[in-house]
Design a protein around this motif. Structure first.
Motif, PDB file in Angstrom:
ATOM      1  N   GLU A 105     -36.109 -13.277 -23.855  1.00  0.00           N
ATOM      2  CA  GLU A 105     -36.525 -12.508 -22.673  1.00  0.00           C
ATOM      3  C   GLU A 105     -35.388 -11.633 -22.143  1.00  0.00           C
ATOM      4  OE1 GLU A 105     -38.498 -14.792 -19.637  1.00  0.00           O
ATOM      5  OE2 GLU A 105     -39.633 -15.940 -21.101  1.00  0.00           O
ATOM      6  N   ARG A 106     -34.201 -12.222 -22.039  1.00  0.00           N
ATOM      7  CA  ARG A 106     -33.051 -11.430 -21.568  1.00  0.00           C
ATOM      8  C   ARG A 106     -32.698 -10.337 -22.580  1.00  0.00           C
ATOM      9  NH1 ARG A 106     -28.974 -15.813 -18.583  1.00  0.00           N
ATOM     10  NH2 ARG A 106     -30.515 -16.442 -17.027  1.00  0.00           N
ATOM     11  N   GLU A 107     -32.768 -10.692 -23.865  1.00  0.00           N
ATOM     12  CA  GLU A 107     -32.476  -9.679 -24.901  1.00  0.00           C
ATOM     13  C   GLU A 107     -33.467  -8.523 -24.812  1.00  0.00           C
ATOM     14  OE1 GLU A 107     -32.572 -11.978 -28.505  1.00  0.00           O
ATOM     15  OE2 GLU A 107     -30.850 -13.183 -27.840  1.00  0.00           O
ATOM     16  N   ALA A 108     -34.730  -8.847 -24.574  1.00  0.00           N
ATOM     17  CA  ALA A 108     -35.762  -7.800 -24.476  1.00  0.00           C
ATOM     18  C   ALA A 108     -35.494  -6.901 -23.270  1.00  0.00           C
ATOM     19  CB  ALA A 108     -37.144  -8.438 -24.365  1.00  0.00           C
ATOM     20  N   MET A 109     -35.101  -7.503 -22.156  1.00  0.00           N
ATOM     21  CA  MET A 109     -34.815  -6.712 -20.945  1.00  0.00           C
ATOM     22  C   MET A 109     -33.604  -5.805 -21.176  1.00  0.00           C
ATOM     23  SD  MET A 109     -35.735  -5.970 -17.850  1.00  0.00           S
ATOM     24  CE  MET A 109     -36.622  -7.240 -16.945  1.00  0.00           C
ATOM     25  N   GLU A 110     -32.578  -6.356 -21.820  1.00  0.00           N
ATOM     26  CA  GLU A 110     -31.376  -5.547 -22.104  1.00  0.00           C
ATOM     27  C   GLU A 110     -31.735  -4.365 -23.005  1.00  0.00           C
ATOM     28  OE1 GLU A 110     -28.146  -7.971 -23.608  1.00  0.00           O
ATOM     29  OE2 GLU A 110     -28.526  -9.531 -22.117  1.00  0.00           O
ATOM     30  N   ARG A 111     -32.492  -4.658 -24.069  1.00  0.00           N
ATOM     31  CA  ARG A 111     -32.873  -3.609 -25.030  1.00  0.00           C
ATOM     32  C   ARG A 111     -33.681  -2.521 -24.321  1.00  0.00           C
ATOM     33  NH1 ARG A 111     -34.527  -7.277 -28.604  1.00  0.00           N
ATOM     34  NH2 ARG A 111     -36.693  -7.088 -27.978  1.00  0.00           N
ATOM     35  N   TYR A 112     -34.611  -2.955 -23.523  1.00  0.00           N
ATOM     36  CA  TYR A 112     -35.491  -2.027 -22.785  1.00  0.00           C
ATOM     37  C   TYR A 112     -34.663  -1.125 -21.867  1.00  0.00           C
ATOM     38  CZ  TYR A 112     -38.896  -0.710 -19.149  1.00  0.00           C
ATOM     39  OH  TYR A 112     -39.654  -0.027 -18.233  1.00  0.00           O
ATOM     40  N   MET A 113     -33.757  -1.733 -21.097  1.00  0.00           N
ATOM     41  CA  MET A 113     -32.980  -0.941 -20.135  1.00  0.00           C
ATOM     42  C   MET A 113     -31.933  -0.060 -20.822  1.00  0.00           C
ATOM     43  SD  MET A 113     -34.391  -1.317 -17.292  1.00  0.00           S
ATOM     44  CE  MET A 113     -33.237  -0.171 -16.525  1.00  0.00           C
ATOM     45  N   GLU A 114     -31.339  -0.560 -21.895  1.00  0.00           N
ATOM     46  CA  GLU A 114     -30.330   0.242 -22.609  1.00  0.00           C
ATOM     47  C   GLU A 114     -30.976   1.441 -23.305  1.00  0.00           C
ATOM     48  OE1 GLU A 114     -27.149  -0.114 -22.388  1.00  0.00           O
ATOM     49  OE2 GLU A 114     -26.948  -2.133 -21.536  1.00  0.00           O
ATOM     50  N   ALA A 124     -33.742 -11.448  -4.897  1.00  0.00           N
ATOM     51  CA  ALA A 124     -33.282 -12.463  -5.856  1.00  0.00           C
ATOM     52  C   ALA A 124     -33.293 -11.973  -7.310  1.00  0.00           C
ATOM     53  CB  ALA A 124     -34.126 -13.731  -5.731  1.00  0.00           C
ATOM     54  N   ALA A 125     -33.869 -10.797  -7.569  1.00  0.00           N
ATOM     55  CA  ALA A 125     -33.826 -10.240  -8.933  1.00  0.00           C
ATOM     56  C   ALA A 125     -32.379 -10.036  -9.373  1.00  0.00           C
ATOM     57  CB  ALA A 125     -34.567  -8.912  -8.983  1.00  0.00           C
ATOM     58  N   ALA A 126     -31.468  -9.846  -8.408  1.00  0.00           N
ATOM     59  CA  ALA A 126     -30.061  -9.591  -8.731  1.00  0.00           C
ATOM     60  C   ALA A 126     -29.181 -10.796  -8.431  1.00  0.00           C
ATOM     61  CB  ALA A 126     -29.564  -8.381  -7.940  1.00  0.00           C
ATOM     62  N   TYR A 127     -29.807 -11.874  -8.001  1.00  0.00           N
ATOM     63  CA  TYR A 127     -28.991 -13.054  -7.674  1.00  0.00           C
ATOM     64  C   TYR A 127     -28.306 -13.560  -8.936  1.00  0.00           C
ATOM     65  CZ  TYR A 127     -27.359 -17.510  -6.054  1.00  0.00           C
ATOM     66  OH  TYR A 127     -26.539 -18.560  -5.721  1.00  0.00           O
ATOM     67  N   ASN A 128     -27.020 -13.775  -8.826  1.00  0.00           N
ATOM     68  CA  ASN A 128     -26.301 -14.344  -9.971  1.00  0.00           C
ATOM     69  C   ASN A 128     -25.092 -15.082  -9.429  1.00  0.00           C
ATOM     70  OD1 ASN A 128     -23.744 -12.501 -10.238  1.00  0.00           O
ATOM     71  ND2 ASN A 128     -25.482 -11.157  -9.857  1.00  0.00           N
ATOM     72  N   ASP A 129     -24.795 -16.197 -10.023  1.00  0.00           N
ATOM     73  CA  ASP A 129     -23.579 -16.939  -9.689  1.00  0.00           C
ATOM     74  C   ASP A 129     -23.056 -17.526 -10.995  1.00  0.00           C
ATOM     75  OD1 ASP A 129     -25.197 -19.087 -10.280  1.00  0.00           O
ATOM     76  OD2 ASP A 129     -25.557 -19.620  -8.184  1.00  0.00           O
ATOM     77  N   ARG A 130     -22.147 -18.482 -10.897  1.00  0.00           N
ATOM     78  CA  ARG A 130     -21.528 -18.954 -12.144  1.00  0.00           C
ATOM     79  C   ARG A 130     -22.541 -19.669 -13.049  1.00  0.00           C
ATOM     80  NH1 ARG A 130     -19.436 -22.657  -8.340  1.00  0.00           N
ATOM     81  NH2 ARG A 130     -17.562 -21.435  -8.027  1.00  0.00           N
ATOM     82  N   ASN A 131     -23.690 -20.058 -12.499  1.00  0.00           N
ATOM     83  CA  ASN A 131     -24.690 -20.739 -13.326  1.00  0.00           C
ATOM     84  C   ASN A 131     -25.670 -19.787 -14.016  1.00  0.00           C
ATOM     85  OD1 ASN A 131     -23.718 -23.305 -12.541  1.00  0.00           O
ATOM     86  ND2 ASN A 131     -24.817 -23.089 -10.594  1.00  0.00           N
ATOM     87  N   THR A 132     -25.693 -18.543 -13.575  1.00  0.00           N
ATOM     88  CA  THR A 132     -26.663 -17.602 -14.158  1.00  0.00           C
ATOM     89  C   THR A 132     -26.311 -17.292 -15.598  1.00  0.00           C
ATOM     90  OG1 THR A 132     -26.866 -16.643 -11.947  1.00  0.00           O
ATOM     91  CG2 THR A 132     -27.853 -15.409 -13.760  1.00  0.00           C
ATOM     92  N   ASN A 133     -25.000 -17.144 -15.858  1.00  0.00           N
ATOM     93  CA  ASN A 133     -24.524 -16.980 -17.235  1.00  0.00           C
ATOM     94  C   ASN A 133     -25.190 -15.814 -17.964  1.00  0.00           C
ATOM     95  OD1 ASN A 133     -22.846 -17.673 -19.316  1.00  0.00           O
ATOM     96  ND2 ASN A 133     -24.235 -19.192 -20.197  1.00  0.00           N
ATOM     97  N   TRP A 134     -25.239 -14.676 -17.300  1.00  0.00           N
ATOM     98  CA  TRP A 134     -25.824 -13.473 -17.903  1.00  0.00           C
ATOM     99  C   TRP A 134     -24.933 -12.283 -17.548  1.00  0.00           C
ATOM    100  CZ3 TRP A 134     -31.126 -10.846 -16.431  1.00  0.00           C
ATOM    101  CH2 TRP A 134     -31.524  -9.988 -17.480  1.00  0.00           C
ATOM    102  N   PRO A 135     -23.788 -12.128 -18.266  1.00  0.00           N
ATOM    103  CA  PRO A 135     -22.826 -11.075 -17.921  1.00  0.00           C
ATOM    104  C   PRO A 135     -23.454  -9.681 -17.903  1.00  0.00           C
ATOM    105  CG  PRO A 135     -21.946 -12.521 -19.637  1.00  0.00           C
ATOM    106  CD  PRO A 135     -23.373 -12.916 -19.421  1.00  0.00           C
ATOM    107  N   TRP A 136     -24.435  -9.439 -18.770  1.00  0.00           N
ATOM    108  CA  TRP A 136     -25.077  -8.124 -18.798  1.00  0.00           C
ATOM    109  C   TRP A 136     -25.664  -7.753 -17.435  1.00  0.00           C
ATOM    110  CZ3 TRP A 136     -29.954  -6.253 -17.781  1.00  0.00           C
ATOM    111  CH2 TRP A 136     -30.198  -4.926 -18.163  1.00  0.00           C
ATOM    112  N   LEU A 137     -26.176  -8.739 -16.712  1.00  0.00           N
ATOM    113  CA  LEU A 137     -26.795  -8.456 -15.409  1.00  0.00           C
ATOM    114  C   LEU A 137     -25.781  -7.816 -14.458  1.00  0.00           C
ATOM    115  CD1 LEU A 137     -29.358  -8.679 -13.644  1.00  0.00           C
ATOM    116  CD2 LEU A 137     -28.532 -10.917 -12.897  1.00  0.00           C
ATOM    117  N   ASN A 138     -24.530  -8.307 -14.485  1.00  0.00           N
ATOM    118  CA  ASN A 138     -23.499  -7.730 -13.612  1.00  0.00           C
ATOM    119  C   ASN A 138     -23.133  -6.325 -14.048  1.00  0.00           C
ATOM    120  OD1 ASN A 138     -23.201 -10.799 -13.460  1.00  0.00           O
ATOM    121  ND2 ASN A 138     -22.129 -10.021 -11.662  1.00  0.00           N
TER     122      ASN A 138
END
Ligand code: ZN
Length: 270
Positions: A105-114, A124-138
């Motif tokens: 799912e994350r790979e698909a979102m990255e591919r789509y946006m890139e 909360a769509a942008a909520y991220n902390d050390r547990n989110t573990n999705w560097p691409w989001l930042n």
């Protein structure tokens, strides 16, 4: 007999304009909504914290009303599982209160946006902390991790940072946004040269909060990363978010902004 004939002719003449009007009326909606011009996917959670689910339900209603003219199609989903191979069908993904699952799912979102995809995210769509573990989001958001929030939810005075932007140009220079939980980020997206800040919480609001108090700091709440077709709006908590016409206009502007820059062509000009 002659009189009857005259009456029939008269009636026939009277019918001509009526028939023409009927024909026009029948053609009108068909001409107008010959085909929906684009599709949007609204992605949300119905099991998140209750205030985020309240927002999701009202957001679905808000965007659904915009489809009443049948100019576009809104699909809603609580999972991207069945969409990983067809995000490209959508001019925009409206992300309400959720983060895609790790993996496909994350790979698909990255591919789509890139590759020119459209993203309109709330709260909360942008909520991220050390547990989110999705560097691409930042990287995508152009800011650091979630840093702090006010509590309880409060209305705030917002300042428009980019009065020339299509997202903000028809808004007043400042306005009071309905109560929300507001997130601050560290580092702030303003430190990123690729980010255009659209609106911020005015320093006049400090100290902001009662239980959780924010006393200072740069506080952008609406921005876009110029490297992507996206706008992030930080509000989205509780059942008051669609009670203010000015904020609703900003939401609508942001939606139109993202959709109108679809690389396949501006659907609003079709
Ligand atoms: Zn919240």
């Amino acid at each position: 007999m002659k009189r009857l004939k005259s009456i029939i002719i008269l009636l026939a003449l009277m019918l001509v304009p009526l028939l023409a009007m009927a024909q026009e009326a029948a053609e009108y909606p068909a001409n107008y909504a010959r085909a929906p011009r684009f599709k949007a996917l609204l992605y949300y959670s119905d099991t998140a914290e209750p205030a985020h689910v309240d927002f999701a339900n009202q957001a679905i209603d808000f965007f659904n009303r915009l489809t009443y003219g049948e100019g576009w199609i809104l699909e809603t989903t609580t999972s991207l599982r069945d969409y990983v191979d067809r995000l490209d069908d959508f001019s925009v993904i409206i992300v309400i209160n959720i983060t895609p699952e790790p993996g496909r799912e994350r790979e698909a979102m990255e591919r789509y946006m890139e590759n020119g995809g459209g993203w309109l995210g709330f709260h909360a769509a942008a909520y991220n902390d050390r547990n989110t573990n999705w560097p691409w989001l930042n990287k995508f958001l152009g800011c650091g991790a979630f840093y702090c929030n006010n509590w309880p939810p409060q209305p705030v005075l917002l300042d428009i940072d980019a009065p020339e932007s299509d997202v903000t140009r028809n808004l007043p220079a400042s306005f009071v946004a309905p109560e929300s939980e507001w997130y601050q980020w560290n580092p702030s997206p303003r430190d990123n040269a690729d980010v255009e800040i659209l609106a911020s919480i005015s320093p006049k609001n400090y100290p902001l909060g009662i239980k959780d108090v924010i006393r200072h700091g740069d506080f952008p709440i609406a921005w876009r990363n110029k490297n992507y077709r996206m706008v992030y709006l930080n509000y989205g908590h509780g059942d008051r978010e669609f009670t203010d016409a000015t904020q609703n206009l900003m939401t609508l502007n942001a939606f139109r902004y993202v959709v109108s820059r679809d690389p396949k062509g501006n659907p609003f000009e079709k």
